[in-house]
Scaffold this motif. Structure first.
Motif, PDB file in Angstrom:
ATOM      1  N   GLU A  47      57.082  53.349  51.160  1.00  0.00           N
ATOM      2  CA  GLU A  47      56.753  53.544  49.742  1.00  0.00           C
ATOM      3  C   GLU A  47      57.670  52.715  48.847  1.00  0.00           C
ATOM      4  N   GLY A  48      57.171  52.441  47.646  1.00  0.00           N
ATOM      5  CA  GLY A  48      57.993  51.784  46.649  1.00  0.00           C
ATOM      6  C   GLY A  48      58.102  50.277  46.787  1.00  0.00           C
ATOM      7  N   VAL A  49      57.255  49.686  47.633  1.00  0.00           N
ATOM      8  CA  VAL A  49      57.286  48.224  47.787  1.00  0.00           C
ATOM      9  C   VAL A  49      56.408  47.596  46.690  1.00  0.00           C
ATOM     10  N   ALA A  50      56.958  46.612  46.008  1.00  0.00           N
ATOM     11  CA  ALA A  50      56.231  45.957  44.918  1.00  0.00           C
ATOM     12  C   ALA A  50      55.096  45.097  45.460  1.00  0.00           C
ATOM     13  N   VAL A  51      53.899  45.300  44.909  1.00  0.00           N
ATOM     14  CA  VAL A  51      52.738  44.501  45.309  1.00  0.00           C
ATOM     15  C   VAL A  51      52.045  43.974  44.052  1.00  0.00           C
ATOM     16  N   PRO A  52      52.354  42.742  43.639  1.00  0.00           N
ATOM     17  CA  PRO A  52      51.600  42.215  42.510  1.00  0.00           C
ATOM     18  C   PRO A  52      50.127  42.038  42.906  1.00  0.00           C
ATOM     19  N   VAL A  53      49.238  42.680  42.129  1.00  0.00           N
ATOM     20  CA  VAL A  53      47.795  42.515  42.347  1.00  0.00           C
ATOM     21  C   VAL A  53      47.306  41.621  41.210  1.00  0.00           C
ATOM     22  N   LEU A  54      47.150  40.329  41.507  1.00  0.00           N
ATOM     23  CA  LEU A  54      46.773  39.377  40.468  1.00  0.00           C
ATOM     24  C   LEU A  54      45.306  39.563  40.118  1.00  0.00           C
ATOM     25  N   TYR A  55      44.981  39.443  38.814  1.00  0.00           N
ATOM     26  CA  TYR A  55      43.553  39.413  38.520  1.00  0.00           C
ATOM     27  C   TYR A  55      43.168  38.256  37.620  1.00  0.00           C
ATOM     28  N   TYR A  56      42.087  37.651  38.092  1.00  0.00           N
ATOM     29  CA  TYR A  56      41.481  36.510  37.417  1.00  0.00           C
ATOM     30  C   TYR A  56      40.059  36.889  37.039  1.00  0.00           C
ATOM     31  N   HIS A  57      39.472  36.072  36.154  1.00  0.00           N
ATOM     32  CA  HIS A  57      38.037  36.186  35.894  1.00  0.00           C
ATOM     33  C   HIS A  57      37.370  34.889  36.340  1.00  0.00           C
ATOM     34  N   LEU A  58      37.459  33.862  35.459  1.00  0.00           N
ATOM     35  CA  LEU A  58      36.817  32.582  35.784  1.00  0.00           C
ATOM     36  C   LEU A  58      37.870  31.539  36.140  1.00  0.00           C
ATOM     37  N   ILE A  59      37.512  30.650  37.078  1.00  0.00           N
ATOM     38  CA  ILE A  59      38.376  29.518  37.416  1.00  0.00           C
ATOM     39  C   ILE A  59      37.559  28.288  37.032  1.00  0.00           C
ATOM     40  N   ASP A  60      37.739  27.833  35.795  1.00  0.00           N
ATOM     41  CA  ASP A  60      36.838  26.816  35.265  1.00  0.00           C
ATOM     42  C   ASP A  60      37.437  26.185  34.005  1.00  0.00           C
ATOM     43  N   ASP A  61      37.249  24.874  33.868  1.00  0.00           N
ATOM     44  CA  ASP A  61      37.645  24.199  32.624  1.00  0.00           C
ATOM     45  C   ASP A  61      36.466  24.059  31.667  1.00  0.00           C
ATOM     46  N   HIS A  62      35.290  24.455  32.130  1.00  0.00           N
ATOM     47  CA  HIS A  62      34.117  24.422  31.260  1.00  0.00           C
ATOM     48  C   HIS A  62      34.057  25.767  30.528  1.00  0.00           C
ATOM     49  N   LEU A  63      34.600  25.771  29.299  1.00  0.00           N
ATOM     50  CA  LEU A  63      34.736  27.041  28.579  1.00  0.00           C
ATOM     51  C   LEU A  63      33.462  27.374  27.812  1.00  0.00           C
ATOM     52  N   TYR A  64      33.119  28.646  27.805  1.00  0.00           N
ATOM     53  CA  TYR A  64      32.007  29.110  26.971  1.00  0.00           C
ATOM     54  C   TYR A  64      32.283  30.553  26.569  1.00  0.00           C
ATOM     55  N   GLY A  65      31.634  30.987  25.511  1.00  0.00           N
ATOM     56  CA  GLY A  65      31.822  32.361  25.036  1.00  0.00           C
ATOM     57  C   GLY A  65      33.134  32.536  24.301  1.00  0.00           C
ATOM     58  N   PRO A  66      33.349  33.752  23.760  1.00  0.00           N
ATOM     59  CA  PRO A  66      34.532  33.980  22.920  1.00  0.00           C
ATOM     60  C   PRO A  66      35.823  34.222  23.694  1.00  0.00           C
ATOM     61  N   TYR A  67      35.734  34.549  24.979  1.00  0.00           N
ATOM     62  CA  TYR A  67      36.950  34.977  25.701  1.00  0.00           C
ATOM     63  C   TYR A  67      37.517  33.851  26.568  1.00  0.00           C
ATOM     64  N   THR A  68      38.000  32.798  25.914  1.00  0.00           N
ATOM     65  CA  THR A  68      38.433  31.624  26.673  1.00  0.00           C
ATOM     66  C   THR A  68      39.697  31.877  27.499  1.00  0.00           C
ATOM     67  N   SER A  69      40.449  32.936  27.164  1.00  0.00           N
ATOM     68  CA  SER A  69      41.656  33.214  27.963  1.00  0.00           C
ATOM     69  C   SER A  69      41.287  33.639  29.387  1.00  0.00           C
ATOM     70  N   MET A  70      40.029  34.015  29.593  1.00  0.00           N
ATOM     71  CA  MET A  70      39.578  34.420  30.931  1.00  0.00           C
ATOM     72  C   MET A  70      39.347  33.224  31.861  1.00  0.00           C
ATOM     73  N   PHE A  71      39.358  32.008  31.285  1.00  0.00           N
ATOM     74  CA  PHE A  71      39.079  30.808  32.085  1.00  0.00           C
ATOM     75  C   PHE A  71      40.393  30.156  32.515  1.00  0.00           C
ATOM     76  N   VAL A  72      40.735  30.295  33.791  1.00  0.00           N
ATOM     77  CA  VAL A  72      41.942  29.634  34.300  1.00  0.00           C
ATOM     78  C   VAL A  72      41.541  28.256  34.827  1.00  0.00           C
ATOM     79  N   SER A  73      42.335  27.269  34.485  1.00  0.00           N
ATOM     80  CA  SER A  73      42.036  25.917  34.947  1.00  0.00           C
ATOM     81  C   SER A  73      42.138  25.848  36.477  1.00  0.00           C
ATOM     82  N   PRO A  74      41.157  25.213  37.157  1.00  0.00           N
ATOM     83  CA  PRO A  74      41.245  25.074  38.621  1.00  0.00           C
ATOM     84  C   PRO A  74      42.558  24.438  39.063  1.00  0.00           C
TER      85      PRO A  74
END
Ligand SMILES: [Zn+2]
Length: 265
Positions: A47-74
């Motif tokens: 118990e007590g071991v640190a586990v970073p659980v990374l979360y992404y949405h889109l992996i894309d430089d082609h941005l669309y929509g209002p939530y551009t922070s969700m697009f991580v560059s490949p």
């Protein structure tokens, strides 16, 4: 009863004398092998071991929509994976979260919503590093424009586990219990039918949940993931409010390194 007690005593005696469990082939003079703690099966989950659980949405430089922070560059995604590989991290499958303490610097990679670029842009990078990952699918959007289709999902299954992000991505805390139940159970059924594999993890859409959601989640799932507050999960934490680390567009490598260590950017 007396017999049983006597045999128990005998076993105890043999254990204490070191005879019990010895392989008959073992020579008495043989020096005992030192046990590598990494290979030894732990008595209980650590118990007590640190586990970073990374979360992404889109992996894309082609941005669309209002939530551009969700697009991580490949390019950034590749750099982040490269950092994990070269700095002693072990990217583990989500199913290993309970056993994370057995790995060196465990990390889990997740994607929310099931966007098509997870196949076209993220999957080739995951393949390059041989990193397992999890995609939380919105079951009603599978095969819709910009979302993963069945063929892509099946092709990714060698490295990617597909789990639930509900049927329609509504805010669960705002829904009646019956509707919450439908969102959790129906998405699980649909994704299991599509992949032929167990779906036992859920990511609450937009991080919205209440006590009813948790009670329903316990009926169908082993784990549920939140968004806010972000942070590092530690083994032994509540499995229905597992924290994650948001990786937004534009996060530089120094920021990424701080985030996965649970430090402020
Ligand atoms: Zn989502």
């Amino acid at each position: 009863m007396v017999k049983r007690f006597a045999s128990l005593l005998l076993v105890l005696f043999l254990m204490l004398s070191g005879a019990y469990g010895c392989s008959p082939r073992q020579k008495p003079s043989e020096t005992p092998k030192t046990i590598n703690p990494e290979q030894a099966a732990p008595v209980a989950p650590i118990e007590g071991v640190a586990v970073p659980v990374l979360y992404y949405h889109l992996i894309d430089d082609h941005l669309y929509g209002p939530y551009t922070s969700m697009f991580v560059s490949p390019k950034d995604f590749d750099q982040q994976m490269n950092y994990l590989k070269n700095n002693g991290y072990t990217v583990i499958p989500l199913a290993e979260i309970e056993n994370a303490g057995q790995y060196t610097k465990p990390v889990i990679i997740t994607f929310d919503d099931g966007y098509e670029d997870n196949f076209t842009n993220a999957y080739p990078v995951l393949k390059e590093y041989n990193f397992p990952a999890t995609v939380f699918l919105i079951s009603s959007l599978i095969g819709k424009p910009d979302y993963l289709n069945k063929d892509e999902i099946l092709k990714m299954e060698d490295l990617v586990s597909f789990q639930s992000h509900t049927v329609t991505h509504r805010l669960l805390a705002t829904l009646r219990p019956q509707v919450q139940d439908y969102e959790l159970s129906e998405s699980q059924k649909e994704i299991e039918a599509l992949t032929g594999r167990n779906v036992d993890a859920l990511a609450y859409p937009t991080g919205s949940y209440n006590q009813t959601t948790i009670a329903i989640a316990k009926r169908y799932y082993k784990y549920a993931f939140i968004m806010v507050p972000g942070g590092i999960y530690h083994t032994g934490d509540n499995p229905y409010t597992i924290k994650r680390v948001d990786i937004p567009r534009g996060l530089n490598l120094a920021g990424f390194i701080k985030k996965i260590q649970g430090l402020p950017e």
